[in-house]
Design a protein around this motif. Structure first.
Motif, PDB file in Angstrom:
ATOM      1  N   UNK A 234       6.747   0.124   8.405  1.00 28.74           N
ATOM      2  CA  UNK A 234       7.486   1.164   7.683  1.00 28.74           C
ATOM      3  C   UNK A 234       7.211   1.148   6.182  1.00 28.74           C
ATOM      4  N   UNK A 235       7.062  -0.052   5.603  1.00 22.84           N
ATOM      5  CA  UNK A 235       6.985  -0.118   4.139  1.00 22.84           C
ATOM      6  C   UNK A 235       5.563  -0.177   3.591  1.00 22.84           C
ATOM      7  N   UNK A 236       4.580  -0.551   4.426  1.00 19.69           N
ATOM      8  CA  UNK A 236       3.218  -0.689   3.914  1.00 19.69           C
ATOM      9  C   UNK A 236       3.013  -1.993   3.157  1.00 19.69           C
TER      10      UNK A 236
ATOM     11  N   UNK B 277      -9.608  25.947   1.402  1.00 17.46           N
ATOM     12  CA  UNK B 277      -9.042  25.674   2.726  1.00 17.46           C
ATOM     13  C   UNK B 277      -9.622  24.440   3.405  1.00 17.46           C
ATOM     14  N   UNK B 278     -10.511  23.714   2.704  1.00 18.89           N
ATOM     15  CA  UNK B 278     -11.160  22.552   3.326  1.00 18.89           C
ATOM     16  C   UNK B 278     -10.575  21.248   2.763  1.00 18.89           C
ATOM     17  N   UNK B 279     -10.429  20.280   3.668  1.00 21.89           N
ATOM     18  CA  UNK B 279      -9.945  18.974   3.221  1.00 21.89           C
ATOM     19  C   UNK B 279     -11.113  18.154   2.696  1.00 21.89           C
ATOM     20  N   UNK B 280     -10.860  17.344   1.702  1.00 25.40           N
ATOM     21  CA  UNK B 280     -11.882  16.426   1.214  1.00 25.40           C
ATOM     22  C   UNK B 280     -12.864  17.062   0.243  1.00 25.40           C
ATOM     23  N   UNK B 281     -12.527  18.204  -0.309  1.00 27.74           N
ATOM     24  CA  UNK B 281     -13.405  18.827  -1.310  1.00 27.74           C
ATOM     25  C   UNK B 281     -12.772  18.709  -2.696  1.00 27.74           C
ATOM     26  N   UNK B 282     -13.547  19.117  -3.691  1.00 25.69           N
ATOM     27  CA  UNK B 282     -13.127  18.869  -5.074  1.00 25.69           C
ATOM     28  C   UNK B 282     -11.836  19.557  -5.481  1.00 25.69           C
ATOM     29  N   UNK B 283     -11.555  20.715  -4.876  1.00 27.40           N
ATOM     30  CA  UNK B 283     -10.363  21.428  -5.333  1.00 27.40           C
ATOM     31  C   UNK B 283      -9.099  21.030  -4.558  1.00 27.40           C
ATOM     32  N   UNK B 284      -9.144  19.916  -3.828  1.00 31.40           N
ATOM     33  CA  UNK B 284      -7.949  19.443  -3.129  1.00 31.40           C
ATOM     34  C   UNK B 284      -6.812  19.233  -4.126  1.00 31.40           C
ATOM     35  N   UNK B 285      -5.593  19.429  -3.645  1.00 30.67           N
ATOM     36  CA  UNK B 285      -4.430  19.282  -4.519  1.00 30.67           C
ATOM     37  C   UNK B 285      -3.641  18.055  -4.092  1.00 30.67           C
ATOM     38  N   UNK B 286      -3.351  17.191  -5.063  1.00 25.45           N
ATOM     39  CA  UNK B 286      -2.563  15.992  -4.754  1.00 25.45           C
ATOM     40  C   UNK B 286      -1.127  16.398  -4.491  1.00 25.45           C
ATOM     41  N   UNK B 287      -0.589  15.982  -3.343  1.00 28.79           N
ATOM     42  CA  UNK B 287       0.815  16.276  -3.044  1.00 28.79           C
ATOM     43  C   UNK B 287       1.682  15.150  -3.606  1.00 28.79           C
ATOM     44  N   UNK B 288       1.358  13.932  -3.221  1.00 28.03           N
ATOM     45  CA  UNK B 288       2.134  12.786  -3.716  1.00 28.03           C
ATOM     46  C   UNK B 288       2.207  11.713  -2.651  1.00 28.03           C
ATOM     47  N   UNK B 289       2.939  10.631  -2.964  1.00 28.57           N
ATOM     48  CA  UNK B 289       3.077   9.538  -1.994  1.00 28.57           C
ATOM     49  C   UNK B 289       4.087   9.919  -0.921  1.00 28.57           C
ATOM     50  N   UNK B 290       3.705   9.687   0.342  1.00 27.81           N
ATOM     51  CA  UNK B 290       4.586  10.037   1.462  1.00 27.81           C
ATOM     52  C   UNK B 290       4.867   8.815   2.315  1.00 27.81           C
ATOM     53  N   UNK B 291       6.025   8.796   2.958  1.00 25.85           N
ATOM     54  CA  UNK B 291       6.290   7.708   3.913  1.00 25.85           C
ATOM     55  C   UNK B 291       5.230   7.761   5.017  1.00 25.85           C
ATOM     56  N   UNK B 292       4.762   6.611   5.465  1.00 22.80           N
ATOM     57  CA  UNK B 292       3.716   6.577   6.479  1.00 22.80           C
ATOM     58  C   UNK B 292       4.003   5.448   7.459  1.00 22.80           C
ATOM     59  N   UNK B 293       3.268   5.446   8.554  1.00 19.30           N
ATOM     60  CA  UNK B 293       3.339   4.333   9.502  1.00 19.30           C
ATOM     61  C   UNK B 293       2.093   3.491   9.272  1.00 19.30           C
ATOM     62  N   UNK B 294       2.288   2.187   9.099  1.00 16.26           N
ATOM     63  CA  UNK B 294       1.202   1.307   8.677  1.00 16.26           C
ATOM     64  C   UNK B 294       0.792   0.329   9.773  1.00 16.26           C
TER      65      UNK B 294
ATOM     66  N   UNK C  91       0.838  -1.209   0.000  1.00 17.20           N
ATOM     67  CA  UNK C  91       0.000   0.000   0.000  1.00 17.20           C
ATOM     68  C   UNK C  91       0.866   1.249   0.000  1.00 17.20           C
ATOM     69  N   UNK C  92       0.275   2.324  -0.474  1.00 16.77           N
ATOM     70  CA  UNK C  92       0.969   3.609  -0.421  1.00 16.77           C
ATOM     71  C   UNK C  92       0.038   4.656   0.160  1.00 16.77           C
ATOM     72  N   UNK C  93       0.648   5.667   0.793  1.00 13.63           N
ATOM     73  CA  UNK C  93      -0.125   6.751   1.402  1.00 13.63           C
ATOM     74  C   UNK C  93      -0.011   7.981   0.515  1.00 13.63           C
ATOM     75  N   UNK C  94      -1.135   8.379  -0.060  1.00 16.08           N
ATOM     76  CA  UNK C  94      -1.142   9.535  -0.950  1.00 16.08           C
ATOM     77  C   UNK C  94      -1.631  10.755  -0.174  1.00 16.08           C
ATOM     78  N   UNK C  95      -0.775  11.754  -0.110  1.00 12.46           N
ATOM     79  CA  UNK C  95      -1.110  12.953   0.668  1.00 12.46           C
ATOM     80  C   UNK C  95      -1.782  14.001  -0.208  1.00 12.46           C
ATOM     81  N   UNK C  96      -2.735  14.704   0.372  1.00 15.48           N
ATOM     82  CA  UNK C  96      -3.469  15.762  -0.335  1.00 15.48           C
ATOM     83  C   UNK C  96      -3.453  17.043   0.489  1.00 15.48           C
ATOM     84  N   UNK C  97      -3.421  18.172  -0.190  1.00 14.51           N
ATOM     85  CA  UNK C  97      -3.508  19.475   0.477  1.00 14.51           C
ATOM     86  C   UNK C  97      -4.885  20.055   0.201  1.00 14.51           C
ATOM     87  N   UNK C  98      -5.324  20.913   1.104  1.00 13.12           N
ATOM     88  CA  UNK C  98      -6.607  21.576   0.874  1.00 13.12           C
ATOM     89  C   UNK C  98      -6.436  22.572  -0.267  1.00 13.12           C
TER      90      UNK C  98
END
Ligand code: HEC
Ligand code: HEC
Length: 530
Positions: free
Chosen positions: A473-475, A432-449, A421-428
């Motif tokens: 660590x790896x997902x 300024x709201x998370x989870x709305x249509x104009x969110x911007x994809x940041x990219x895949x980030x290291x995450x804790x799984x 699995x991978x964790x894809x990060x998004x910015x508002x």
């Protein structure tokens, strides 16, 4: 009495044979002789190079391999691996698919076995895409008469077809013959403009040096150079020299065959591991597809490459693909024709031009504290590419949202099939709201799984304990062993239903997301096209 090998092992054996036996180029005459000697006991010669059934279908190299393998398994055809290989090449070249005819179904060739298919035609879904993938059908072209033979072959070979789900509640044969055959003949006809044009076209030259980039789930981004030398017509030696973002090597050598002028199939050994490449080289100067481990085709990544030395300047990847406001990062920008001055968007400062190479630039770049967020252009000479500037992680997605892993090992014939699995990060976005249509994809980030029970049943059965382990660590999830487990209720196997949780820390704030993982039994039947 001689034991017939089970279909699974023969099929996978054939796949190995087909992609491994790199025999010297055989001529069309050799292939025609093989048909004469091997096929005409049952098939009829209609003309000098036209044979019943065989000459009235078009398909991929894997499709031809499966048809001939079926002749061996079901009809007792005797043919050597080399002869079969020569025939697959001849038939795929002469009766293949145009690049556009494989679009939308390449996932099956690329062994993306976690793909959930969905088709507009409900009758197609119910009639033809429930025992095997719909892609297997979409990767063939036939006239109505050949689709009709295929329906008869199905019912003749597997009479229980009519009694199975989505068949016993209707008149399957009537529907298949009178609805599906016309639909298939119209949608997937033998004759097509795209195939005529592809046959006539001048094919892209693949020999040369290629800049490639990819990202291996669980391991990270990598890039490098792939050297391709044509040894014989349509046969190539390959040398890969690349590295992961952490500097570790991604190096290997191998051999490839080009079918139908663009279907690139290669076997390589990369850092001691056997890998395959299933690419298309149909677009001049580009290679695209998937590269994966031979014994673990779930371990793989999207591969894309650009031919070096062309007059074009283009970027294939910026690694990493994002930068945080106020941060300094070392960017690897890979592509072709990357000579010339670096011009950065406002708010980005070039601290150091670390290396300059036509195919790779390494730049130390700082994003100012006041830079506006969103995509920012980096220009190198004539090439441009965007990097995403973000302020904070507003939301996360687990990608893919749903996956299947399979138990294995334990002296059984199939290895465990992992899920990464991978964790894809998004910015508002601007709202300024998370989870709305104009969110911007940041990219895949290291995450804790981690994993949790998906539901109450999964909790009661303690799937988290029995079904396998998630690497925090790896997902990458490694399922448990195959077979009954006496420690489980009713000695059931280690199947399970898990919630997969990714967690990213962004300046002390924890952002999480979840996906679903089904751990199930082995894939017993595993032909080249699912
Ligand atoms: C022992 C008899 C026998 C031999 C030898 C044989 N075939 Fe067949 N073939 C059949 C039969 C029977 C069918 C129709 C039923 C089926 O599709 O399995 C068939 C069908 C086919 C089809 C159509 C399959 C489809 O999906 O509609 C192809 C293509 C084909 N054969 C190719 C070959 C080639 C190529 C060879 C030689 C390398 C060969 N066959 C040798 C018996 C044979
Ligand atoms: C009851 C299950 C079932 C259904 C329903 C079914 N198939 Fe198949 N199909 C099979 C099996 C089994 C094979 C042979 C697999 C092998 O050789 O590995 C096959 C093989 C094929 C092949 C490859 C044949 C070749 O040699 O090229 C095609 C194409 C195909 N099916 C199309 C269809 C179409 C079209 C329909 C709907 C009309 C359909 N299938 C419905 C089970 C099914």
């Amino acid at each position: 009495m001689k034991k017939t090998p089970p279909i699974v092992s023969l099929m996978s054996g054939l796949l190995t044979a087909a992609s491994l036996s790199f025999i010297p180029s055989a001529s069309a005459a050799d292939a025609q002789n093989i048909v004469q000697q091997k096929c005409l006991a049952c098939h009829v010669e209609e003309g000098k190079t036209s044979w019943s059934r065989i000459s009235h279908q078009r398909k991929t190299p894997e499709g031809w391999l499966m048809s001939i393998a079926r002749m061996q398994i079901m009809h007792g055809l005797k043919i050597s691996d080399d002869e079969r290989h020569t025939l697959v090449k001849y038939l795929a070249d002469r009766q293949g698919l145009a690049p556009s005819e494989t679009e939308g179904a390449r996932y099956a060739l690329e062994r993306r076995l976690n793909t959930s298919e969905s088709f507009e035609s409900q009758s197609f879904t119910e009639t033809c895409a429930r025992c095997h993938s719909g892609a297997r059908v979409l990767l063939q072209r036939r006239p109505a008469s050949e689709w009709e033979h295929l329906v008869h072959f199905h019912l003749g070979q597997w009479p229980t077809t009519e009694y199975q789900a989505m068949a016993r509640d209707r008149d399957w044969l009537d529907l298949a013959l009178n609805e599906m055959v016309p639909e298939l003949a119209a949608m997937l006809p033998l004759q097509s403009k795209s195939w005529d044009q592809w046959q006539k076209s001048v094919k892209p030259v693949v020999a040369g040096s290629w800049t490639f980039a990819g990202k291996m789930p669980g391991k990270g981004e990598m890039h490098g150079v792939m050297q391709v030398v044509e040894d014989n017509k349509d046969q190539f030696s390959i040398t890969l020299t690349g590295q992961y973002a952490d500097g570790s090597a991604f190096k290997g050598t191998g051999e490839a065959i080009l079918y139908t002028g663009y279907e690139w199939r290669a076997n390589l050994t990369v850092d001691g591991i056997s890998m395959r490449q299933v690419f298309s080289t149909a677009k001049t100067g580009e290679m695209q597809g998937r590269m994966f481990e031979r014994e673990h085709d779930e371990r793989g990544f999207d591969f894309s490459a650009l031919k070096q030395g062309s007059t074009q300047s283009s970027v294939i990847a910026i690694q990493p693909e994002y930068i945080k406001v106020g941060d300094t990062v070392e960017l690897s920008i890979v592509g072709t024709g990357l000579q010339g001055d670096v011009v950065l968007a406002e708010g980005l400062t070039l601290l150091k031009d670390v290396t300059s190479d036509q195919n790779k630039r390494v730049l130390q770049v700082k994003a100012s504290n006041s830079i506006a967020t969103g995509p920012k252009t980096i220009r190198i000479g004539k090439a441009t590419a965007d990097i995403t500037v973000y302020d904070h992680v507003a939301s996360l997605k687990v990608v893919p949202a749903f996956q299947v892993a399979r138990v294995g090992g334990n002296d059984s014939s199939t290895p465990k099939i992992e899920a990464a699995f991978e964790a894809e990060a998004w910015a508002a976005g601007t709202d300024g709201l998370a989870g709305t249509e104009d969110d911007v994809r940041i990219g895949f980030m290291p995450a804790t799984w981690s994993v949790e029970p998906f539901d109450a049943t999964s909790a009661a059965d303690n799937d988290v304990h029995f079904s396998g382990r998630m690497n925090a660590a790896s997902g990458v999830f490694t399922p448990a062993l195959a077979g009954p487990n006496p420690e489980r209720r009713m000695s059931t196997n280690n199947a399970g239903n898990l919630k997969v949780i990714a967690q990213v820390n962004d300046e002390g704030k924890s952002v999480t997301a979840d996906g679903q993982l089904i751990v199930t039994i082995q894939r017993w039947n595993n032909p080249p096209i699912p």
